[in-house]
Enzyme design. Structure first.
Site, PDB file in Angstrom:
ATOM      1  N   HIS A 106      24.018 -68.356 121.874  1.00  0.00           N
ATOM      2  CA  HIS A 106      22.771 -68.536 122.611  1.00  0.00           C
ATOM      3  C   HIS A 106      22.036 -69.802 122.184  1.00  0.00           C
ATOM      4  CE1 HIS A 106      22.622 -63.882 123.385  1.00  0.00           C
ATOM      5  NE2 HIS A 106      23.580 -64.508 124.054  1.00  0.00           N
ATOM      6  N   GLU A 137      31.435 -67.191 130.710  1.00  0.00           N
ATOM      7  CA  GLU A 137      31.470 -68.001 129.497  1.00  0.00           C
ATOM      8  C   GLU A 137      32.910 -68.415 129.229  1.00  0.00           C
ATOM      9  OE1 GLU A 137      29.496 -65.823 126.382  1.00  0.00           O
ATOM     10  OE2 GLU A 137      27.798 -65.321 127.674  1.00  0.00           O
ATOM     11  N   GLU A 169      33.895 -60.168 125.554  1.00  0.00           N
ATOM     12  CA  GLU A 169      33.530 -61.527 125.158  1.00  0.00           C
ATOM     13  C   GLU A 169      33.684 -61.746 123.651  1.00  0.00           C
ATOM     14  OE1 GLU A 169      29.228 -62.336 125.261  1.00  0.00           O
ATOM     15  OE2 GLU A 169      29.011 -60.456 126.369  1.00  0.00           O
TER      16      GLU A 169
END
Length: 401
Positions: free
Chosen positions: A231, A261, A357
Site C-alpha cells: 500500500h 495487482e 494475493e
C-alpha cells in the site's frame, strides 16, 4: 423564523441506485433478523460501509456524523445539511437532514427515529467513545448491543446482483491494467503511469454505469524500493531499466471495490528476480487451487505457508494471502471475517468473493530485492472458485516498456 434541528428535504426524484429496491428490502430484512437475534429493537448504524450496504447512500463525512436508523418498521438515513437533497436522492430509504444551528442536532435527529429507552444495536468497531457517550445520553437505551459482527457476516455473502457488479469491477480493473502496461516506459514517472490507469478506469466506469456517482477510483503504481509494501503511495520517481514494478488498479463503483495487482519489470529481469517472481507465481497458482467451498481460511493459509516454507521463502511473506470484496475501500469497510489468515476459521461458501494475493518482499541489498505480488479475484461456487480476473500474470506478459 424558527431554525429547525432537523427536517426532511426531499429535493427532487430518487436517483437510479446500484441495485433494485428489492435488493435493499432483502438486506434490511436480513438486518432485522439479526437485530431480533441479538435482542435489538433499533439499530443505529454509523459506518460508511454499513450505511451504504443497507441504504445505497455512501456518505462523505468531512468530520460530520452520518447514520442509518433502522426499526421494525422504518429505515431512515441521517445526513448533514451541507449535502442538501443528495442523500435523499441516493438512498433507498427515508432521509432526515440535520442542521448546524446547534451542536448535536445529529443525535436529536437519530433520537427522533430511534426513540428512547430501547435496546439499541450499534457498531462498536466504528462508533468512537465520544459518540457512544452521546448515543447513551440522547437515546437513554435500556441496553446496547454490538450489531457490527452480524452486519459483516451479511455483507460477506454476496447476492447475485452484487456478484454481477463485482464482475464488472474486475473487468474495469483489467482495463486499468492494460492502460498501465502501455504507459510503462524507461524515464516515465510513477505518477504519470498511475494517472493513465486511473483515467482509463474512470472512463470505463462512466461508460458501463452512466447513472452512477463517480468517486474514489485510484491506482498505486510503485517501482524499485517503493514496491516493498503493498500500500505504498505513488511517487514521482522515474522508472529505470530493470526496475521491479507493482501494478495496482482499484476501481470503485458505487462504493464497491475491486482490484488487480501484478508484478512487472521494465524491459528486462535479472536471474535472481526472475526466481523470486516465478516462485511467487507458483504460490499464487497453488493458492487459487485451494479455494473451494468447505475449506476454512486458516486451512488455505497454512497450506500456502507450507508451500513457501518448503522453498525457503516463508520468511519473506508480507501479510495474509487474500480478503473479501464488496462495500469497502482503503478507508472503510474491511470484512475481517473473510481473510486468508491463520486466525480466521470462516468456512468458504458459494457466493463469497475472495482474493488470492501472496506477496514476497526481498529486502534491499539482497539479489532480487523488491516486492512480488499477484492478485486475482475469485467467486466461490458450488464446485470450486471462478477466477474473474483476466489480466495475465507472470514474466511472459509483464516484462514491458
Amino acid at each position: 423564523m424558527t431554525r429547525p434541528d432537523f427536517f426532511r428535504f426531499h429535493n427532487g426524484d430518487k436517483a437510479t441506485l446500484p441495485f433494485a429496491a428489492e435488493e435493499y428490502d432483502t438486506r434490511l430484512m436480513g438486518l432485522r433478523s439479526a437485530m431480533d437475534a441479538v435482542g435489538a429493537e433499533v439499530a443505529v448504524l454509523t459506518s460508511m460501509q454499513t450505511v451504504a450496504y443497507y441504504s445505497g447512500f455512501l456518505y462523505c463525512s468531512f468530520g460530520r456524523p452520518y447514520g442509518l436508523v433502522v426499526t421494525a418498521s422504518e429505515a431512515v438515513t441521517i445526513s448533514a445539511g451541507i449535502d442538501a437533497g443528495q442523500p435523499w436522492r441516493r438512498c433507498a430509504t427515508d432521509n432526515i437532514t440535520y442542521t448546524d444551528w446547534a451542536r448535536d442536532n445529529y443525535w436529536r435527529a437519530v433520537a427522533h427515529v430511534a426513540g428512547q429507552g430501547r435496546a439499541v444495536g450499534y457498531e462498536s468497531d466504528h462508533l468512537t467513545l465520544a459518540q457512544k457517550a452521546k448515543l447513551d445520553a440522547f437515546l437513554a437505551p435500556r441496553e446496547t448491543v454490538d450489531i457490527a459482527p452480524a452486519t459483516m457476516q451479511q455483507r460477506m455473502r454476496k447476492s447475485p446482483a452484487e456478484l454481477e457488479l463485482i464482475l464488472a469491477g474486475a473487468q474495469v480493473a483489467d482495463v486499468g491494467g492494460y492502460a498501465i502496461r502501455e504507459a510503462v516506459r524507461e524515464g516515465t514517472r510513477e505518477i504519470d503511469v498511475a494517472m493513465a490507469g486511473r483515467d482509463a478506469m474512470d472512463l470505463e466506469i462512466a461508460r458501463r454505469f452512466p447513472d452512477a456517482e463517480y468517486r474514489d477510483t485510484w491506482v498505486w503504481f510503485q517501482s524499485g524500493l517503493n514496491t516493498d509494501g503493498a500500500h505504498n503511495p505513488v511517487t514521482a520517481r522515474a522508472l529505470q531499466r530493470g526496475d521491479i514494478l507493482s501494478l495496482n488498479t482499484f476501481p470503485m463503483i458505487s462504493g464497491y471495490y475491486t482490484a488487480l495487482e501484478r508484478t512487472m519489470f521494465v524491459a528486462e529481469v535479472d536471474a535472481a528476480s526472475l526466481e523470486f517472481w516465478e516462485a511467487n507465481v507458483a504460490a499464487h497458482e497453488y493458492g487459487m487451487s485451494l479455494l473451494k467451498p468447505g475449506v476454512t481460511c486458516a486451512e488455505v493459509t497454512h497450506a500456502i505457508n507450507a508451500f513457501l516454507a518448503e522453498r525457503g521463502l516463508l520468511q519473506y511473506r508480507s501479510f495474509g494471502y487474500g480478503h473479501s470484496f464488496g462495500v469497502l475501500s482503503h478507508y472503510y469497510g474491511r470484512e475481517a471475517g473473510l481473510e486468508l489468515r491463520e486466525d480466521v476459521d470462516t468456512v468458504l461458501e458459494p457466493g463469497m468473493v475472495i482474493s488470492m494475493e501472496p506477496m514476497l518482499t526481498i529486502p534491499e541489498g539482497q539479489p532480487g530485492a523488491g516486492g512480488y505480488r499477484e492478485h486475482d479475484i475469485l467467486i466461490v461456487t458450488a464446485e470450486g472458485a471462478e477466477n474473474i480476473t483476466d489480466y495475465p500474470y507472470g514474466p511472459g506478459f509483464n516484462v514491458v516498456g
